[in-house]
Every structure is written in structure tokens, then in C-alpha cells.
Design an enzyme around this catalytic site. Structure first.
Site, short mmCIF file in Angstrom:
data_model
loop_
_atom_site.label_atom_id
_atom_site.label_comp_id
_atom_site.label_asym_id
_atom_site.label_seq_id
_atom_site.Cartn_x
_atom_site.Cartn_y
_atom_site.Cartn_z
N ARG A 53 23.78 -22.97 27.91
CA ARG A 53 24.30 -23.42 29.21
C ARG A 53 25.06 -24.73 28.97
O ARG A 53 25.11 -25.22 27.84
CB ARG A 53 23.20 -23.54 30.28
CG ARG A 53 21.80 -23.83 29.86
CD ARG A 53 21.60 -25.18 29.29
NE ARG A 53 22.12 -26.19 30.19
CZ ARG A 53 22.50 -27.39 29.85
NH1 ARG A 53 22.42 -27.78 28.58
NH2 ARG A 53 22.94 -28.26 30.71
N GLY A 54 25.65 -25.26 30.06
CA GLY A 54 26.54 -26.42 29.89
C GLY A 54 27.96 -25.88 29.76
O GLY A 54 28.21 -24.94 28.98
N ARG A 90 28.96 -16.58 34.72
CA ARG A 90 28.69 -17.80 35.49
C ARG A 90 30.02 -18.24 36.13
O ARG A 90 30.98 -18.53 35.42
CB ARG A 90 28.11 -18.91 34.58
CG ARG A 90 26.74 -18.50 34.02
CD ARG A 90 25.90 -19.67 33.63
NE ARG A 90 25.47 -20.47 34.74
CZ ARG A 90 24.92 -21.68 34.61
NH1 ARG A 90 24.78 -22.21 33.41
NH2 ARG A 90 24.52 -22.37 35.66
N GLN A 201 16.87 -29.46 33.90
CA GLN A 201 17.62 -29.69 32.65
C GLN A 201 17.49 -31.13 32.18
O GLN A 201 17.59 -31.41 30.98
CB GLN A 201 19.11 -29.37 32.85
CG GLN A 201 19.44 -27.89 32.97
CD GLN A 201 19.53 -27.46 34.42
OE1 GLN A 201 18.82 -27.99 35.27
NE2 GLN A 201 20.38 -26.51 34.70
N ASP A 242 31.41 -29.37 35.56
CA ASP A 242 31.66 -27.95 35.28
C ASP A 242 33.07 -27.54 35.68
O ASP A 242 33.59 -26.54 35.20
CB ASP A 242 30.64 -27.09 36.01
CG ASP A 242 29.27 -27.32 35.40
OD1 ASP A 242 28.61 -28.29 35.79
OD2 ASP A 242 28.90 -26.54 34.50
N ASN A 252 29.67 -30.67 39.68
CA ASN A 252 28.64 -30.78 38.65
C ASN A 252 27.32 -30.30 39.24
O ASN A 252 27.25 -29.89 40.41
CB ASN A 252 28.54 -32.24 38.16
CG ASN A 252 27.67 -32.37 36.90
OD1 ASN A 252 27.82 -31.61 35.95
ND2 ASN A 252 26.73 -33.30 36.91
O1 MRU Z 1 23.57 -24.96 35.01
P1 MRU Z 1 23.89 -25.72 33.77
O2 MRU Z 1 22.70 -26.22 33.04
O3 MRU Z 1 24.85 -24.95 32.88
O4 MRU Z 1 24.69 -26.98 34.32
C1 MRU Z 1 25.17 -27.93 33.42
C2 MRU Z 1 25.81 -29.08 34.09
O5 MRU Z 1 25.86 -29.17 35.29
C3 MRU Z 1 26.44 -30.09 33.20
O6 MRU Z 1 26.40 -31.35 33.78
C4 MRU Z 1 27.91 -29.68 32.99
O7 MRU Z 1 27.99 -28.37 32.53
C5 MRU Z 1 28.61 -30.58 32.08
S1 MRU Z 1 28.16 -30.21 30.43
C6 MRU Z 1 28.83 -31.21 29.30
#
Ligand code: MRU
Length: 365
Positions: A53-54, A90, A201, A242, A252
Site C-alpha cells: 500500500r502507499g 484502488r 498505518q 495519494d 491523503n
Molecule cells: O491506504 P493506504 O495505506 O495506501 O494510504 C496511504 C496514504 O494515505 C499515504 O499517506 C499516501 O499514499 C502517501 S505514500 C508516500
């Protein structure tokens, strides 16, 4: 970055040259396990179930997933099907679509028989560029931390939300990259880590990676940030993104907007750190236009954690029968963002600021 002094990346081609290995993030922080992705389906499942993820990391994983799919079939139709399937895993992070479009566009010029090999190499190039971008974000962001340190003459307290560290990218991270660079150059930094309900997270991943790399930090409940800011305990907020619009609205993890409101009310600078692949140049109104992923309500109604005997357990925390909602992201309007830290430098959160760093986009704007 390091785990117990050993350097790791989140995704690497496996020795067999026909698959990739990722860190299974659903097992952290209590177990460190690698998982092999050997097919298009493996990659799609890994992204959908958040094994990876990320935003930047799911982009790289999708690019490798496309390459793995082409080993089975490399026609134009197969590319389109794979791109659509991976892009749907996603919907919010634009890096996913950006990486897929980049590989797919180049593939059209490549012979069928060479496509899988080309795509695998291109995914590797995206991964390497991500590492370079994130390291550069780290250097630009660390300059902000160095200035704060010089002005205040004491340790700098940073608040971050979710995980935008190396686990969310290939290495370094976005929001955490300035912290790693500052830490390595001797600037004393301490990080307040929002736990980041519902999936935690922050508590599980950001705390794990800061701990493993030796960066001082404290995990706080999501609701504590405003209070800490009111009492002068936060010098700066840095978050990832994101998807960021051409006008500087920052999407985000859910809860980011509330931190930005609290930061604005307390005159705490609020930065978003992101690479160019996170900017959606086609959008200018983040609240109206960015699709927000709605996830399974079980992430809100249930929690997974470790029991005293070491075993993992999932427990219910919401009154049985109550409806739950689980929007996974929110949008912080540009007016609440002090600056956007990119691999090219720090921009004001507006169209002019971003275009001054990416002048090649001016023609399209
Ligand atoms: O749902 P996730 O864990 O994928 O969300 C991640 C985030 O919101 C991060 O802040 C974002 O992807 C930036 S990652 C460098």
C-alpha cells in the site's frame, strides 16, 4: 531504509527473474515476512488487500503486475485488460494509473515477443526513479527542518499522519524522507505518529519503520494532534498524498484534513511531500473531483492486534448492528497547505507554484 542496521526495499525482482518479492505489510509490525508475486492476479490481490500500500508503491507493484501478466499474453487487448484490472484495485492514488499508462504507452512500440521483458525492465526503472525522487524530496524537506532547528535551537517535533514512509514507496518515503535525511545529518528530530484509524498505518507501519531505523518518535491517538499543537508541541506537520490536484489540493489518508485545520488554527506549518507521479494535472478541485475509496466497514468495526500470548486476534469494537462508514481518504484544500515538497523543490500549494517547478506542464495547463 534500515531494519536493525540492514538495508531493505519494499519490492525487488526475485532471483528467478520471473517474479517480485514484497514485504507483506498486513503482517507488520508483529511479523516481517516476504511474499512472492508471480502473476497479474498475485499483484492485483496484493494491492487490493493492502499487502502493499502507499501511493508510489502500488504504482510500482502495478507496473510489475502488468509485466507479469504479459508473460501469459502480450496482445494489445491483453495489455488493456490488465491495465483496467490493476487500475480498479484502488481508485484514489493516481500513481497507480500513472505507472500503468507509462508502461502501456511504451509497450505499443515493442514487438509482442519482447513485451514482457520490456515491461519488467520498465517497472524496474519506475522503481529506481521512485527511490531517487523520494531521496530528493528528503533533501528538500530536510532543509525546512534544518531552518526550523536553526531558528528554535532545539529538537524539532514533526507530526505525521498515516504511513508515508519507506514502506509506502520503494525506499525513503515521501513525508518521512525529510525526517530520515535530517536524522542522518544530525538534526535532532522527533516524530508524533498519528495512529491512523481505522487501519492503524501510523501505529503499525510508521512506528515500525521509525523504530527499526532508530528515529525518536511517539505514537498518539488520532484525536491528540490538535491538543499538542495548541500547546506548542508540534513545530511542523508533514504528510504524504495519494493525489494532488494541479491547483494544490492534497488528497491523503482520512483524517489529514482535520490535522490541517488544527495546524492552520495554531499557525503550525503544514506540508505535503509527494513526487510528480502523485500530481493529477487534469484536476483543479480536489474535493469535487477526486474519487474517494470507500472500504469495508469491518475495518472500522473490528481491530486486529496481538494478544498477551503472542497470537494475533481480531476483535469487534462497535456496538453490534450499528451501521459503519469507511471513507479511506479526504482532501485538504490548498489554502491550508503551507507548501508542497517535491523532488524538484518546495512549491506553494497553487497552480503557479506547481507550474514553476514543472514548467513542461505549462503548455498543457
Ligand atoms: O491506504 P493506504 O495505506 O495506501 O494510504 C496511504 C496514504 O494515505 C499515504 O499517506 C499516501 O499514499 C502517501 S505514500 C508516500
Amino acid at each position: 531504509m534500515n531494519i536493525d542496521g540492514k538495508s531493505f526495499r519494499t519490492i525487488l525482482p526475485a532471483d528467478d527473474g520471473a517474479s517480485v518479492e514484497v514485504i507483506d505489510q498486513t503482517r507488520l509490525p508483529f511479523a516481517f515476512e516476504l511474499k512472492r508475486l508471480a502473476s497479474l492476479d498475485d499483484a492485483a490481490v496484493a494491492i487490493r488487500t493492502m499487502i502493499v500500500r502507499g501511493a508510489p508503491l502500488i504504482g510500482v507493484t502495478a507496473a510489475y503486475g502488468l509485466a507479469l501478466g504479459l508473460r501469459e499474453e502480450a496482445s494489445d487487448e491483453a495489455i488493456e485488460r490488465a491495465v483496467e484490472m490493476l487500475a480498479a484495485t484502488r481508485p484514489t492514488a493516481i500513481n497507480l494509473r500513472w505507472a500503468l499508462d507509462r508502461v502501456a504507452a511504451k509497450l505499443r512500440e515493442v514487438e509482442f515477443s519482447e513485451r514482457a521483458t520490456f515491461a519488467f525492465a520498465e517497472a524496474g526503472r519506475i522503481a529506481e526513479e521512485d527511490v531517487e525522487s523520494c531521496h530528493a524530496i528528503g533533501r528538500h524537506g530536510a532543509a525546512i527542518l534544518a531552518d526550523l532547528h536553526q531558528a528554535k535551537g532545539r529538537r524539532i517535533d514533526v507530526l505525521t499522519h498515516c504511513n508515508a514512509g519507506w514502506l509506502a514507496t520503494v525506499d525513503w518515503g515521501t513525508a518521512l524522507a525529510p525526517i530520515y535525511v535530517a536524522h542522518e545529518t544530525g538534526i535532532p528530530v522527533h516524530v508524533y505518529v498519528d495512529e491512523t484509524r481505522p487501519r492503524n498505518q501510523g501505529a503499525a507501519l510508521t512506528a515500525f519503520e521509525l523504530n527499526a531505523h532508530g528515529v525518536p518518535h511517539t505514537v498518539i491517538a488520532d484525536n491528540a494532534g490538535g491538543h499538542l499543537m495548541q500547546h506548542g508541541k508540534v513545530d511542523v506537520c508533514i504528510v504524504g498524498s495519494d493525489r494532488t490536484t494541479a491547483s494544490g489540493d492534497v488528497c491523503n489518508k482520512i483524517g489529514t484534513y482535520l490535522k490541517a485545520l488544527a495546524a492552520s488554527d495554531n499557525r503550525v506549518p503544514f506540508y505535503a511531500a509527494l513526487p510528480f507521479s502523485t500530481i493529477d494535472w487534469t484536476l483543479d478541485d480536489g474535493v469535487a473531483q477526486i474519487p474517494i475509496e470507500e472500504r469495508d466497514g469491518r475495518e472500522v468495526s473490528h481491530l486486529t492486534g496481538r494478544l498477551a500470548d503472542g497470537g494475533l486476534a481480531t476483535i469487534e469494537v462497535v456496538s453490534p448492528g450499528s451501521p459503519v462508514a469507511n471513507p479511506a481518504f479526504d482532501v485538504t484544500p490548498a489554502r491550508l497547505v503551507t507548501g508542497i515538497i517535491t523532488e524538484r523543490g518546495v512549491a506553494s500549494a497553487d497552480a503557479e507554484g506547481l507550474l514553476s517547478l514543472y514548467p513542461e506542464r505549462r503548455a498543457a495547463a
